[in-house]
Design a protein around this motif. Structure first.
Motif, PDB file in Angstrom:
ATOM      1  N   GLY A  97      10.582   5.168   5.131  1.00 36.06           N
ATOM      2  CA  GLY A  97      10.510   4.055   4.196  1.00 36.06           C
ATOM      3  C   GLY A  97      11.308   4.314   2.936  1.00 36.06           C
ATOM      4  N   THR A  98      11.618   3.235   2.201  1.00 31.74           N
ATOM      5  CA  THR A  98      12.294   3.359   0.913  1.00 31.74           C
ATOM      6  C   THR A  98      11.586   2.462  -0.098  1.00 31.74           C
ATOM      7  OG1 THR A  98      13.888   1.534   1.229  1.00 31.74           O
ATOM      8  CG2 THR A  98      14.505   3.705   2.088  1.00 31.74           C
ATOM      9  N   LEU A  99      11.587   2.907  -1.341  1.00 31.47           N
ATOM     10  CA  LEU A  99      10.942   2.174  -2.420  1.00 31.47           C
ATOM     11  C   LEU A  99      11.862   2.144  -3.625  1.00 31.47           C
ATOM     12  CD1 LEU A  99       8.350   0.795  -3.543  1.00 31.47           C
ATOM     13  CD2 LEU A  99       7.632   3.062  -4.336  1.00 31.47           C
ATOM     14  N   ASP A 100      12.216   0.921  -4.064  1.00 35.73           N
ATOM     15  CA  ASP A 100      12.979   0.751  -5.294  1.00 35.73           C
ATOM     16  C   ASP A 100      12.009   0.539  -6.444  1.00 35.73           C
ATOM     17  OD1 ASP A 100      16.253  -0.085  -5.107  1.00 35.73           O
ATOM     18  OD2 ASP A 100      15.152   0.161  -3.237  1.00 35.73           O
ATOM     19  N   LYS A 102       7.975  -1.163 -17.523  1.00 35.98           N
ATOM     20  CA  LYS A 102       7.115  -0.293 -16.721  1.00 35.98           C
ATOM     21  C   LYS A 102       7.756  -0.052 -15.354  1.00 35.98           C
ATOM     22  CE  LYS A 102       2.547  -1.177 -18.726  1.00 35.98           C
ATOM     23  NZ  LYS A 102       1.136  -1.541 -18.419  1.00 35.98           N
ATOM     24  N   PRO A 103       7.511   1.117 -14.765  1.00 38.03           N
ATOM     25  CA  PRO A 103       8.135   1.447 -13.470  1.00 38.03           C
ATOM     26  C   PRO A 103       7.443   0.778 -12.294  1.00 38.03           C
ATOM     27  CG  PRO A 103       6.777   3.276 -14.182  1.00 38.03           C
ATOM     28  CD  PRO A 103       6.752   2.271 -15.318  1.00 38.03           C
ATOM     29  N   TYR A 104       7.460  -0.553 -12.279  1.00 33.91           N
ATOM     30  CA  TYR A 104       6.832  -1.290 -11.190  1.00 33.91           C
ATOM     31  C   TYR A 104       7.638  -1.162  -9.898  1.00 33.91           C
ATOM     32  CZ  TYR A 104       4.068  -3.740 -14.778  1.00 33.91           C
ATOM     33  OH  TYR A 104       3.225  -4.057 -15.802  1.00 33.91           O
ATOM     34  N   PRO A 105       6.972  -1.206  -8.756  1.00 27.01           N
ATOM     35  CA  PRO A 105       7.703  -1.349  -7.491  1.00 27.01           C
ATOM     36  C   PRO A 105       8.453  -2.674  -7.475  1.00 27.01           C
ATOM     37  CG  PRO A 105       5.416  -0.695  -7.117  1.00 27.01           C
ATOM     38  CD  PRO A 105       5.514  -1.079  -8.557  1.00 27.01           C
ATOM     39  N   VAL A 106       9.677  -2.657  -6.968  1.00 24.78           N
ATOM     40  CA  VAL A 106      10.499  -3.866  -6.907  1.00 24.78           C
ATOM     41  C   VAL A 106      10.765  -4.267  -5.457  1.00 24.78           C
ATOM     42  CG1 VAL A 106      12.728  -4.902  -7.518  1.00 24.78           C
ATOM     43  CG2 VAL A 106      11.579  -3.355  -9.128  1.00 24.78           C
ATOM     44  N   ARG A 107      11.055  -3.284  -4.615  1.00 14.10           N
ATOM     45  CA  ARG A 107      11.363  -3.595  -3.215  1.00 14.10           C
ATOM     46  C   ARG A 107      10.923  -2.429  -2.335  1.00 14.10           C
ATOM     47  NH1 ARG A 107      15.921  -2.907   0.371  1.00 14.10           N
ATOM     48  NH2 ARG A 107      16.206  -4.693   1.778  1.00 14.10           N
ATOM     49  N   LEU A 108      10.285  -2.762  -1.234  1.00 12.81           N
ATOM     50  CA  LEU A 108       9.796  -1.759  -0.292  1.00 12.81           C
ATOM     51  C   LEU A 108      10.322  -2.058   1.100  1.00 12.81           C
ATOM     52  CD1 LEU A 108       7.732   0.573   0.491  1.00 12.81           C
ATOM     53  CD2 LEU A 108       6.130  -1.288   1.001  1.00 12.81           C
TER      54      LEU A 108
END
Length: 257
Positions: A204-207, A213-219
């Motif tokens: 998997g990859t997580l942007d 704040k370091p929110y998740p943007v794309r998974l």
């Protein structure tokens, strides 16, 4: 997908040109652009700490919108959901059929057209009963375009409520598998990100956002199990019970085939 924005590319070219003009035979320092300049700084952290910061940021805020696809038990669901601590609302599409979910606290409602209730639901759940069974034509017309209250004992309640639960959904999604590493700076939906991979992408990859704040943007989930984007972190939205004339309480169990 744009690895680096056009503005940043122009700045990089300008910096390179300035460096070229300054070449005098001595070693140059400070001529390469720092991709983390002006960011929240998480791009400088090890991959495991970036993932941890993203998970904590997601937990710290009450609302989020997520859309994209999730593959579970061999079936693909396309989601467009807005979630908060007290419930969620949005649409789910699978096998060409779209239905709307609304949850307020423990009350779950499902809204779909007559085609869904007459045969689409049967395809959705494999004919296992509950919402998975097809209603007869009369019942399908009665249920069409109404918010049908899903009984908590119905098999579909447990199946669908997870799509409306922020804590359950995100805790199961925001973990990469295998050895973690960073994979450069990117841009998603106009937001600068740092990418974290599990097992070079197979896990998997997580942007993660480099802005605010370091929110998740794309998974991108491991095993080709779907891709999701996250937005509207912390943006509140109303959750309202449907009007009585738009609601049907079908009793202890939804139609079965």
């Amino acid at each position: 997908m744009i690895p680096i924005s056009q503005g940043r590319s122009r700045r990089a070219r300008l910096a390179g040109a300035v460096c070229a003009l300054l070449v005098t035979g001595t070693a140059l320092t400070g001529c390469s652009e720092d991709p983390n300049e002006g960011t929240n700084g998480v791009g400088r952290l090890p991959a495991d700490q970036i993932q941890d910061r993203a998970q904590k940021a997601a937990e710290s805020v009450g609302t989020v919108r997520l859309h994209g696809s999730v593959v579970t038990s061999g079936r693909t669901y396309t989601l467009d959901m807005r979630l908060k601590e007290t419930g969620g609302v949005g649409s789910v599409t699978t096998k060409g059929e779209t239905f709307r979910l609304l949850r307020i606290d423990e009350e779950l409602y499902l809204k779909a057209d007559a085609e869904f209730w007459s045969h689409g639901a049967d395809e959705t759940d494999g004919g296992e009963g509950g919402a998975g069974g097809a209603a007869d034509a009369a019942a399908a017309e009665k249920l069409a375009s109404k918010y049908v209250k899903v009984p908590q004992g119905d098999p579909s309640y447990k199946k669908f409520i997870g799509f409306t639960d922020k804590t359950v959904l995100l805790s199961g999604l925001l973990t990469l598998h295998g050895k973690l590493a960073t994979d450069g700076h990117h841009e998603q939906s106009g937001v600068r990100t740092i990418r974290v991979t599990g097992d070079e992408g197979s896990g998997g990859t997580l942007d993660v956002s480099l802005e605010g704040k370091p929110y998740p943007v794309r998974l991108v989930r491991a095993g080709e199990a779907g891709t999701l984007t996250f937005s509207a972190w912390g943006t509140d939205f109303p959750l309202e019970e449907p009007a009585k004339d738009e609601t049907l309480d079908y009793g202890k169990q939804l139609p079965t085939s």
